[in-house]
Design a protein around this motif. Sequence first.
Motif, PDB file in Angstrom:
ATOM      1  N   ALA A   5      34.227 -79.415 118.901  1.00  0.00           N
ATOM      2  CA  ALA A   5      33.952 -78.140 119.557  1.00  0.00           C
ATOM      3  C   ALA A   5      33.932 -77.005 118.541  1.00  0.00           C
ATOM      4  N   MET A   6      34.887 -77.032 117.610  1.00  0.00           N
ATOM      5  CA  MET A   6      34.940 -75.978 116.601  1.00  0.00           C
ATOM      6  C   MET A   6      33.710 -76.007 115.698  1.00  0.00           C
ATOM      7  N   LEU A   7      33.334 -77.201 115.234  1.00  0.00           N
ATOM      8  CA  LEU A   7      32.200 -77.320 114.333  1.00  0.00           C
ATOM      9  C   LEU A   7      30.888 -76.987 115.038  1.00  0.00           C
ATOM     10  N   THR A   8      30.757 -77.416 116.293  1.00  0.00           N
ATOM     11  CA  THR A   8      29.535 -77.113 117.043  1.00  0.00           C
ATOM     12  C   THR A   8      29.386 -75.616 117.246  1.00  0.00           C
ATOM     13  N   GLU A   9      30.470 -74.966 117.614  1.00  0.00           N
ATOM     14  CA  GLU A   9      30.416 -73.518 117.821  1.00  0.00           C
ATOM     15  C   GLU A   9      30.121 -72.792 116.510  1.00  0.00           C
ATOM     16  N   ALA A  10      30.766 -73.227 115.426  1.00  0.00           N
ATOM     17  CA  ALA A  10      30.556 -72.576 114.127  1.00  0.00           C
ATOM     18  C   ALA A  10      29.141 -72.785 113.605  1.00  0.00           C
ATOM     19  N   SER A  11      28.491 -73.857 114.064  1.00  0.00           N
ATOM     20  CA  SER A  11      27.136 -74.153 113.581  1.00  0.00           C
ATOM     21  C   SER A  11      26.095 -73.204 114.154  1.00  0.00           C
ATOM     22  N   ARG A  12      26.423 -72.509 115.222  1.00  0.00           N
ATOM     23  CA  ARG A  12      25.431 -71.643 115.865  1.00  0.00           C
ATOM     24  C   ARG A  12      25.024 -70.516 114.909  1.00  0.00           C
ATOM     25  N   GLY A  13      23.766 -70.511 114.568  1.00  0.00           N
ATOM     26  CA  GLY A  13      23.258 -69.487 113.674  1.00  0.00           C
ATOM     27  C   GLY A  13      23.486 -69.762 112.201  1.00  0.00           C
ATOM     28  N   ALA A  14      24.197 -70.842 111.856  1.00  0.00           N
ATOM     29  CA  ALA A  14      24.469 -71.142 110.451  1.00  0.00           C
ATOM     30  C   ALA A  14      23.245 -71.742 109.775  1.00  0.00           C
ATOM     31  N   ALA A  15      23.201 -71.629 108.451  1.00  0.00           N
ATOM     32  CA  ALA A  15      22.107 -72.240 107.697  1.00  0.00           C
ATOM     33  C   ALA A  15      22.303 -73.737 107.557  1.00  0.00           C
ATOM     34  N   LEU A  16      23.580 -74.186 107.518  1.00  0.00           N
ATOM     35  CA  LEU A  16      23.863 -75.599 107.274  1.00  0.00           C
ATOM     36  C   LEU A  16      25.293 -75.900 107.671  1.00  0.00           C
ATOM     37  N   LEU A  17      25.498 -77.089 108.250  1.00  0.00           N
ATOM     38  CA  LEU A  17      26.832 -77.602 108.557  1.00  0.00           C
ATOM     39  C   LEU A  17      27.043 -78.862 107.724  1.00  0.00           C
ATOM     40  N   VAL A  18      28.155 -78.945 106.996  1.00  0.00           N
ATOM     41  CA  VAL A  18      28.403 -80.052 106.076  1.00  0.00           C
ATOM     42  C   VAL A  18      29.587 -80.878 106.556  1.00  0.00           C
TER      43      VAL A  18
END
Length: 298
Positions: free
Chosen positions: A243-256
């Motif tokens: 949930a944290m990673l999905t929410e943080a990914s919104r609008g991000a350039a990249l999720l690692v």
Amino acid sequence: MSGASPIRPVLAGVDEGSDQRTVVRHAARQAGLHHTPLHLLHVTGHPDTAGTAADEAGHGPPAPAAAVTERLAELARREFPGITVTTETVPGRPAPVLLERAATASFLVLGHRGSGGFPRLPLGSVSQQVATHADCPVIVVRPGETSAEPDNRVVVGVALGDLSAQALDAAYEEAAARGAGLELLHATFHPGEVPTGPSLVAPDYEALDAAALEILRTEAAKRLDRFPDVTVHARVERIRPAAMLTEASRGAALLVVGTHGRRGLRRLMLGSVSGEVLHRAAAPVLVVPGRDGDHRAS
């Protein structure tokens, strides 16, 4: 005198889908950021429709299946004129072919539509299999879910008990290449936060969270000399990691996220979390392989 090491291209696995432009744009941007060529690979699954597309030397007209890559190559050359683009169409099953080619690529970029990265395949079968087992970093793009104008922000999920130095280093490298800020995120879900028995006392979760945050800051300090221009924000929350990673990914350039070796097979560092993230993230997900036997603890 030995020759120079061959340049490893960014490899993009493409198909006939209408959403492949997003995948190719991301792959071309990745090639530009890392100053490497882009190679578009279309795996047909049908031996009678395969053929090598017209290369830079113009060796004849492309076969019908190879025209898929040529159309996408024209897009990449037009929008990213500074990179070299080559194309190829081969028969075979997508996942095995892509895994074989990943050994000589710098990055492998795939699409994931939610019904599979390639037509007629079960949910995420190719993208998840390749992301789990590839020898090179894999970027999974979800066309339709990725922001057209993302924030200049890279996010990395950190599992403290199984810390992946490769994933952290890759996240820093991507942030540095983009001139982007970097978020180090650790999420811990505490199912026992409220005691359930008369003699049970809840742990001091605030102290545990503070200790976890200090570990993230220590990891950031280790990389300050190598990446002095990367602005880092570390955050710890008591929430489901996915949930944290999905929410943080919104609008991000990249999720690692990272992987590690286990009994000769690579498994995703965040276990079932990463599978959920691959299906739900609102940004491209970079999956970074670790070395077999590499179990770095904090």
